[in-house]
Design a protein around this motif. Structure first.
Motif, PDB file in Angstrom:
ATOM      1  N   UNK A 333     -19.751   9.323  37.526  1.00  0.00           N
ATOM      2  CA  UNK A 333     -18.958   9.608  36.320  1.00  0.00           C
ATOM      3  C   UNK A 333     -18.008   8.460  36.027  1.00  0.00           C
ATOM      4  N   UNK A 334     -17.326   7.980  37.054  1.00  0.00           N
ATOM      5  CA  UNK A 334     -16.388   6.863  36.869  1.00  0.00           C
ATOM      6  C   UNK A 334     -17.118   5.628  36.359  1.00  0.00           C
ATOM      7  N   UNK A 335     -18.326   5.388  36.862  1.00  0.00           N
ATOM      8  CA  UNK A 335     -19.105   4.211  36.453  1.00  0.00           C
ATOM      9  C   UNK A 335     -19.735   4.368  35.071  1.00  0.00           C
ATOM     10  N   UNK A 336     -19.726   5.584  34.542  1.00  0.00           N
ATOM     11  CA  UNK A 336     -20.345   5.821  33.240  1.00  0.00           C
ATOM     12  C   UNK A 336     -21.812   6.176  33.311  1.00  0.00           C
ATOM     13  N   UNK A 337     -22.335   6.351  34.516  1.00  0.00           N
ATOM     14  CA  UNK A 337     -23.747   6.719  34.676  1.00  0.00           C
ATOM     15  C   UNK A 337     -23.986   8.195  34.346  1.00  0.00           C
ATOM     16  N   UNK A 338     -22.949   9.003  34.490  1.00  0.00           N
ATOM     17  CA  UNK A 338     -22.989  10.401  34.070  1.00  0.00           C
ATOM     18  C   UNK A 338     -21.890  10.609  33.039  1.00  0.00           C
ATOM     19  N   UNK A 339     -22.261  11.136  31.882  1.00  0.00           N
ATOM     20  CA  UNK A 339     -21.279  11.493  30.861  1.00  0.00           C
ATOM     21  C   UNK A 339     -21.267  13.006  30.740  1.00  0.00           C
ATOM     22  N   UNK A 340     -20.152  13.613  31.083  1.00  0.00           N
ATOM     23  CA  UNK A 340     -20.052  15.069  31.068  1.00  0.00           C
ATOM     24  C   UNK A 340     -19.772  15.537  29.647  1.00  0.00           C
ATOM     25  N   UNK A 341     -20.462  16.584  29.231  1.00  0.00           N
ATOM     26  CA  UNK A 341     -20.318  17.118  27.880  1.00  0.00           C
ATOM     27  C   UNK A 341     -18.868  17.534  27.631  1.00  0.00           C
ATOM     28  N   UNK A 342     -18.333  17.087  26.505  1.00  0.00           N
ATOM     29  CA  UNK A 342     -16.961  17.400  26.101  1.00  0.00           C
ATOM     30  C   UNK A 342     -17.021  18.167  24.794  1.00  0.00           C
ATOM     31  N   UNK A 343     -16.686  19.454  24.820  1.00  0.00           N
ATOM     32  CA  UNK A 343     -16.830  20.269  23.610  1.00  0.00           C
ATOM     33  C   UNK A 343     -15.889  19.817  22.494  1.00  0.00           C
ATOM     34  N   UNK A 344     -14.803  19.134  22.853  1.00  0.00           N
ATOM     35  CA  UNK A 344     -13.865  18.666  21.827  1.00  0.00           C
ATOM     36  C   UNK A 344     -14.525  17.634  20.929  1.00  0.00           C
ATOM     37  N   UNK A 345     -15.263  16.724  21.513  1.00  0.00           N
ATOM     38  CA  UNK A 345     -15.891  15.650  20.741  1.00  0.00           C
ATOM     39  C   UNK A 345     -17.371  15.892  20.474  1.00  0.00           C
ATOM     40  N   UNK A 346     -18.032  16.655  21.345  1.00  0.00           N
ATOM     41  CA  UNK A 346     -19.490  16.819  21.261  1.00  0.00           C
ATOM     42  C   UNK A 346     -19.918  18.180  20.724  1.00  0.00           C
ATOM     43  N   UNK A 347     -18.955  19.086  20.496  1.00  0.00           N
ATOM     44  CA  UNK A 347     -19.315  20.427  20.088  1.00  0.00           C
ATOM     45  C   UNK A 347     -19.837  21.240  21.262  1.00  0.00           C
ATOM     46  N   UNK A 348     -20.254  22.458  20.977  1.00  0.00           N
ATOM     47  CA  UNK A 348     -20.710  23.346  22.042  1.00  0.00           C
ATOM     48  C   UNK A 348     -22.205  23.151  22.311  1.00  0.00           C
ATOM     49  N   UNK A 349     -22.587  23.083  23.570  1.00  0.00           N
ATOM     50  CA  UNK A 349     -24.025  23.013  23.878  1.00  0.00           C
ATOM     51  C   UNK A 349     -24.679  24.350  23.568  1.00  0.00           C
ATOM     52  N   UNK A 350     -25.965  24.328  23.257  1.00  0.00           N
ATOM     53  CA  UNK A 350     -26.680  25.550  22.880  1.00  0.00           C
ATOM     54  C   UNK A 350     -26.609  26.607  23.980  1.00  0.00           C
ATOM     55  N   UNK A 351     -26.676  26.173  25.233  1.00  0.00           N
ATOM     56  CA  UNK A 351     -26.709  27.156  26.309  1.00  0.00           C
ATOM     57  C   UNK A 351     -25.407  27.918  26.444  1.00  0.00           C
ATOM     58  N   UNK A 352     -24.308  27.384  25.907  1.00  0.00           N
ATOM     59  CA  UNK A 352     -23.003  28.038  26.060  1.00  0.00           C
ATOM     60  C   UNK A 352     -22.735  29.038  24.946  1.00  0.00           C
ATOM     61  N   UNK A 353     -23.401  28.925  23.832  1.00  0.00           N
ATOM     62  CA  UNK A 353     -23.142  29.816  22.704  1.00  0.00           C
ATOM     63  C   UNK A 353     -23.442  31.257  23.108  1.00  0.00           C
ATOM     64  N   UNK A 354     -22.494  32.115  22.749  1.00  0.00           N
ATOM     65  CA  UNK A 354     -22.668  33.526  23.050  1.00  0.00           C
ATOM     66  C   UNK A 354     -22.228  33.911  24.444  1.00  0.00           C
ATOM     67  N   UNK A 355     -21.640  32.972  25.198  1.00  0.00           N
ATOM     68  CA  UNK A 355     -21.179  33.302  26.540  1.00  0.00           C
ATOM     69  C   UNK A 355     -20.032  34.308  26.441  1.00  0.00           C
TER      70      UNK A 355
END
Length: 355
Positions: A333-355
């Motif tokens: 993550x620190x190196x930028x090889x993994x980018x974690x989904x950020x709902x503030x900038x990326x919106x909600x992922x489909x799998x989270x809707x309706x949780x």
């Protein structure tokens, strides 16, 4: 609190007294010409005494007051959301030079108030607002939550641990359904699914940041549904989640501050959000004459402002290869090889809707 009632009801002159009478005294700090200026910390939902976000932020606040010579006070209200604009306007009318607001729901009103009080400087945490005299502070909480989710998903299969059951079920409880809280939840779920797509993650909201009884009830329900690790993202409500974990012989994951010692052996880890460092940084910048007005400052894993604790009470229960995997994910993550989904900038992922 009486102080808050004065803020809401007193005339301007009395309001100034209310803000400064309880200020921590400090001396000797190099304030860069700002020594003696008045600073106020607006406490978020849950209030001081939450053993979490507010308390940790207040630690940094006290520290920077001592080092800079600024005169500081705190502003609290039982209805900090509903009374936000009124409280902020009182602070502006009182001539507070710097207002640091920990309550994310004030992101819209703080811009309006700041425009009406251009001689004051304003900071909003966990949200962004506009204005040349407004600084916004954001955390990459999803990064620390991702690591917690990965850890929980790996640990939930470690049935040699007496706190773990055979089911691959986890839980996470948010204080409110909002992007600021949901970024924790989404990060946790993403991290868990990244290491084990078959793990189930239960979700719930307490709709309160200061109700341990509600947190305990929700966590008990999750433990009864097969969860053995529940992550609490609900301020003071999380104390009840930790209590439920202790009572059930399961695990909680703490948040914001290091809560591992609240129930040693039943808090697997805590997701740190160094609000103390962020408060200290932005107030020190103001004191040095370099207030970041009009800018957004971000604190994440790279800045060592989010992350996990050192497993003081649970390290022996976690397999060495699990700890190594968490370090590997952190480095990616620190190196930028993994980018974690950020709902503030990326919106909600489909799998989270309706949780």
């Amino acid at each position: 609190m009486n102080r808050t009632r004065l803020l809401l009801c007193a005339p301007v002159a009395a309001t100034l007294i209310a803000l400064t009478a309880c200020a921590p005294s400090s001396s000797g700090g190099d304030a860069g010409g700002a020594a003696g200026d008045k600073v106020a910390l607006v406490v978020a939902q849950g209030g001081l005494g939450d053993q979490s976000y507010n308390d940790l932020a207040n630690v940094g606040y006290k520290r920077v007051l001592e080092s800079t010579g600024l005169n500081g006070s705190t502003i609290e209200s039982e209805d900090i959301v509903g009374q936000g604009e009124q409280l902020l306007r009182r602070a502006g009318q009182a001539g507070i030079n710097l207002v640091v607001d920990l309550e994310f729901s004030h992101n819209e009103v703080i811009g309006k108030v700041a425009a009406d009080f251009p001689d004051s400087n304003w900071v909003i945490f966990n949200a962004e607002s506009e204005g040349d005299n407004v600084a916004s502070v954001l955390f990459q909480e999803q990064e620390g939550s991702y690591l917690a989710g990965a850890l929980a998903a790996l640990q939930t299969t470690n049935t040699s641990d007496p706190n773990i059951n055979p089911e691959k079920v986890l839980g996470v409880i948010g204080g409110a359904s909002s992007v600021g809280i949901d970024k924790f939840l989404v990060g946790f779920i993403e991290g868990a699914k990244a290491v084990d797509p078959e793990v189930e993650v239960l979700t719930a909201y307490s709709n309160d940041f200061a109700d341990p009884a509600k947190g305990q009830q929700l966590a008990q329900s999750m433990f009864e549904q097969g969860a053995d690790i529940v992550y609490a993202v609900a301020g003071g409500t999380g104390a009840g989640v930790i209590q439920a974990a202790q009572d059930a012989g399961r695990y909680a994951i703490g948040v914001d501050d290091n809560q591992d010692g609240v129930a040693p052996g039943n808090v697997l880890t805590s997701v740190l959000k160094r609000a103390d460092l962020a408060v200290e940084s932005v107030v020190a910048d103001y004191a040095a004459g370099s207030f970041p007005g009009g800018k957004t400052i971000t604190f994440g894993l790279k800045e060592d402002a989010v992350g996990l604790t050192d497993f003081e009470f649970t390290k022996d229960a976690i397999a060495p290869e699990t700890l190594a995997k968490i370090e590997e994910l952190k480095a990616a993550i620190v190196a930028g090889d993994i980018t974690v989904h950020n709902v503030v900038t990326d919106g909600y992922p489909d799998y989270f809707k309706g949780q």
